[in-house]
Design an enzyme around this catalytic site. Sequence first.
Site, short mmCIF file in Angstrom:
data_model
loop_
_atom_site.label_atom_id
_atom_site.label_comp_id
_atom_site.label_asym_id
_atom_site.label_seq_id
_atom_site.Cartn_x
_atom_site.Cartn_y
_atom_site.Cartn_z
N ASN A 134 0.03 0.34 5.95
CA ASN A 134 0.75 -0.26 5.02
C ASN A 134 1.64 -1.10 5.68
O ASN A 134 2.33 -0.85 6.59
CB ASN A 134 1.99 0.69 3.98
CG ASN A 134 2.78 -0.37 3.29
OD1 ASN A 134 2.40 -1.43 2.85
ND2 ASN A 134 3.90 0.31 2.99
N GLY A 135 1.51 -2.68 5.37
CA GLY A 135 2.03 -3.64 6.24
C GLY A 135 1.14 -4.68 6.61
O GLY A 135 0.28 -4.87 6.04
N GLY A 169 -0.46 0.63 -5.39
CA GLY A 169 -1.54 -0.03 -4.86
C GLY A 169 -2.50 0.66 -6.07
O GLY A 169 -2.64 1.83 -6.10
N TYR A 184 11.94 -4.12 -6.39
CA TYR A 184 11.07 -3.96 -7.08
C TYR A 184 9.72 -2.87 -6.59
O TYR A 184 9.22 -2.39 -7.50
CB TYR A 184 10.23 -5.40 -7.17
CG TYR A 184 8.88 -5.59 -7.80
CD1 TYR A 184 8.81 -5.38 -9.06
CD2 TYR A 184 7.68 -5.71 -7.17
CE1 TYR A 184 7.40 -5.30 -9.87
CE2 TYR A 184 6.34 -5.88 -7.76
CZ TYR A 184 6.13 -5.59 -9.11
OH TYR A 184 5.01 -5.84 -9.67
N CYS A 230 1.03 -1.17 -0.06
CA CYS A 230 -0.03 -0.10 0.06
C CYS A 230 1.04 1.17 -0.08
O CYS A 230 2.01 1.24 0.26
CB CYS A 230 -0.95 0.06 1.18
SG CYS A 230 -2.02 -1.29 1.43
#
Length: 470
Positions: free
Chosen positions: A122-123, A48, A263, A20
């Site tokens: 996020n996570g 996202g 990435y 995210c």
Amino acid sequence: MYDWIDNDAAFEQDKPLDECGIIGIYAPGKTDIARNVYFGLHALQHRGQDSAGIAVNAGGKIQYYKERGLVQEVFNDEIIERLKGDIAIGHVRYPAKGDTHVINAMPLVVYYKGGALALAHNGSIVNADVLKEEMQEHGAIFQTSVDVEIIAVLIAKHLKDHSIEEAALKTLRTIKGAYALVMTAEEKLIGIRDPHGIRPLCIGKTKEGFVLSSESCAFSLLEAKLVRDVQPGEMVVIENNEIKSYQFSEKSKQAGCSFEYTYIARPDSDIDTRNVYMARSMSGRMLAKEAPVEADLVISVPDSGTVAAIGYAAESGIPYGEGFIKNRYIGRTFIQPDQRMRKLSVRLKLNVITDNVKGKRIVMVDDSLVRGTTSTGIVKMLIEAGAKEVHVRVASPPVTSPCFFGIDTSDKKELIASTKSIDEICEMIGANSLAYLSIEAMKDAIALGDVLCFACFDGKYPIEVPNLEE
């Protein structure tokens, strides 16, 4: 039932994410900052593409809007104009498999006695199931399946007797995992990073105030200057146009996500003082040293493999050129999950430049190879276009272990390198040769020392994770 093919990764289905992007802006007296959050989310769109949302805070009163889709599809001028406030947070989401209901979109807004709280996350919280079960036994009711609701419920519980800062700190000492959080309540913007710093979060300064963001690439668009990264185990509270810092955990070994550099992150971002472009370029150079091959042209799998491919070409002396044209105008696409359409999805996104590859020995550089399904199709496209040889070079080590910290590879059986040798993978994808970057070389390329998590490559997790044999 439909497969979700997102805007950036329609041909990268073998690279699973549950990533995210989060952003928060504090600009006292400037009531139209929802538009700035909108622009910031555009810069984070690569993190996202399933849903987007913005929550604004005006004197402690919170409005929000969220929906499935890309940022530009979710918001328009009318919606942005309605969202008035001088503190705001935003979120773009890439969900786990099957978790695409709009109810799980963020920011999450909860109401408690005395106010409201908006959170974006996020996570992954590794003890989420345990905490949720405990709270349900005491009567808590949950509306979503996202971890951030657990955090919100815990904070709201503690707010009965504590300030927002104290409630957050008590909650943070309960949860375990990899996370970055932005939230707003009262007249404050709060940013939080997990004790190991696995998920990124940084601070920027504008003329009007401050910005918190998953990546610094959002700062240029917002005319913000990078101040620093939020430190592992740190909570920053922005109020009265100043930052207060709280350390909520004992000193832990820093373990930033190495896959961010490979990435996930945009090349123009700096994470924990290291520029992502430079790390990828150096990875390509080291890959050329470790896995040389006689060839006529170096190409990339665009876009995440491009920087490493340029580095490989520079180090090897083999010319770099474009082997594929990427169709950037597909947008949101739902396709039926039959084999014919899966194959077509790769060709919808990539087209070979036949005159560039025909009759040539090609080095195809990709950032990673997780499941291998997409690589098979791409190699076949090059061979059908007349490439004499195709040598695949991967600018990261083999992914052999699942990630429990925000990347959706929870099933080890999905990871091709966990069950097949490099020679077997090479044969499966139809390449003339296949080589990966070593972990040692990857560490040298990122150049941050021993402060990164390489668990997906070496199985050494910085946090206790579920039993992999279960």
